[in-house]
Design a protein around this motif. Sequence first.
Motif, mmCIF file in Angstrom:
data_model
loop_
_atom_site.group_PDB
_atom_site.id
_atom_site.type_symbol
_atom_site.label_atom_id
_atom_site.label_comp_id
_atom_site.label_asym_id
_atom_site.label_seq_id
_atom_site.Cartn_x
_atom_site.Cartn_y
_atom_site.Cartn_z
ATOM 1 N N THR A 107 -0.339 13.045 11.445
ATOM 2 C CA THR A 107 -1.484 13.242 10.542
ATOM 3 C C THR A 107 -2.770 12.710 11.171
ATOM 4 N N THR A 108 -3.885 13.099 10.574
ATOM 5 C CA THR A 108 -5.196 12.652 11.056
ATOM 6 C C THR A 108 -5.450 11.251 10.498
ATOM 7 N N GLN A 111 -4.501 7.628 6.806
ATOM 8 C CA GLN A 111 -5.273 7.886 5.587
ATOM 9 C C GLN A 111 -5.030 9.314 5.094
ATOM 10 N N GLN A 112 -4.928 10.257 6.027
ATOM 11 C CA GLN A 112 -4.691 11.642 5.595
ATOM 12 C C GLN A 112 -3.354 11.760 4.872
ATOM 13 N N TYR A 115 -3.574 10.606 1.344
ATOM 14 C CA TYR A 115 -4.221 11.605 0.487
ATOM 15 C C TYR A 115 -3.289 12.789 0.222
ATOM 16 N N LYS A 282 -1.318 20.215 4.208
ATOM 17 C CA LYS A 282 -2.007 19.882 5.465
ATOM 18 C C LYS A 282 -2.525 21.163 6.137
ATOM 19 N N HIS A 285 -5.776 21.770 4.831
ATOM 20 C CA HIS A 285 -6.806 20.826 5.288
ATOM 21 C C HIS A 285 -7.244 21.131 6.715
ATOM 22 N N ASP A 286 -6.254 21.204 7.636
ATOM 23 C CA ASP A 286 -6.674 21.306 9.051
ATOM 24 C C ASP A 286 -5.680 22.058 9.956
ATOM 25 N N SER A 289 -3.407 18.093 13.347
ATOM 26 C CA SER A 289 -4.341 17.047 13.773
ATOM 27 C C SER A 289 -4.711 17.279 15.241
#
Length: 433
Positions: A107-108, A111-112, A115, A282, A285-286, A289
Amino acid sequence: MPPLPLSDRSGRTTDSPITFFIQKALETPGLISLAAGLVDEGSLPTADVAAAVAAIMADPAAGRAALQYGSTQGLPSLREKVLRHVCAADGVTPGDIGLSPDDVVLTTGSQQLLYLLGEALFDPGDIVLAEAPSYFVYHGVLQSHGVRVVPVPMDDGGLDVAALDAKLADLKRRGELGRVKLVYTVDYFQNPTGLTLAADRRPKLVEVVKKYSTEHRILILEDAAYRELRYTGPDLPSVKRFDPTNEFVAYASTFSKPLSPGLKLGYALLPSDLVAPVLHLKGNHDFGSANLAQHVVDRLLASGAFDRHVEELRRVYRAKRDAMLAALDAEFGDVPGASWTVPGGGLYVWLTLPPGVDAGPAGPLVPAALEAGVLYVPGEFGHVPGEGGELPRNECRLSFGVADAAGVREGVRRLRAAYRTLERAGARGLAAV
Ligand SMILES: Cc1ncc(COP(=O)(O)O)c(C=O)c1O
């Protein structure tokens, strides 16, 4: 002008209370920050990262692979290494605890993951039980998701698992157990207190959560962000270690603290049925990572540079922790009712001032400390109001992460000077001392 039609989520999401403090630190020359959660500047691994990037780019195929998109779940070889790393620390094989690299998500930053897990699990009105005090940035995440936080007390052994049991029993009596989704623990050298969950409480924590998982599984989010930064004592087995069927514990950690926050790479070991929901989110989101960061970390783990770096960090931070503890002894040893934690690792010492002292953001100690040239994080930020609405205000989070040993000593001296001005003035709050 007509208003923007912001979402409910946006309405629930506010700036972190610490932003003001970071701004102050940047604005005030000569200020010693015992507030920032940043890592030690001098020991950041510039040479190791330069060598890893050079080695990757020296091989055109490897360079192109690292500069291309990766996958949402993350580099397979790094997922394998991460799993081996955690299992080696726990003295088990992945199979012993029902895990394979398919259960690992990169993960990024961790913290990601904090979330994403919320997005996967929570609806507004759900309940999370969290240590009191807890990592205040996670409180912000929970607030954004519309989650109610039920605080669970801590003592020298970290989260009070018997108190957790009692809180869950109480929620059950009130018919609210169905809203309970998660128990959050930062179980190694906690941010903000520096406390560690005692060895005998680790299996008990899993047992308690199982006991109340009658309507649905209640998960434990084990945030092990500081596990590698250990200066004294043995490494304790993770809570995850006591979840042999890989059902109840999501283990989250990061390379930010033991390597570099600039790489912003975290990882999670998840119950298998949580992996797909987290990856779908995820993906939104992105869809993965930063791939270059993953390739760099993969090299540093393979070459042994990561392990060597962690050893070096332990030496550096141990000295700074000792400097802070010695300074607290020297400066606050004569303050009746003052006490502080003695962390075996991490970046934080938790200073408790006498009851009635207002060290909160609106109290007199913050401006006095700024005047004296030092900044701390008011402990109040780590708390949610208790059932009676009360909020402890006499606590400070002191970080020995950024300042060097001399700076740490001087910072504590300045904090004592600030406290002395309150004592002299008999300022509001000190009357009760
Ligand atoms: C307890 C804890 N968890 C998670 C994080 C997130 O760090 P990162 O996203 O850099 O991995 C932090 C950062 O300070 C932390 O203190």
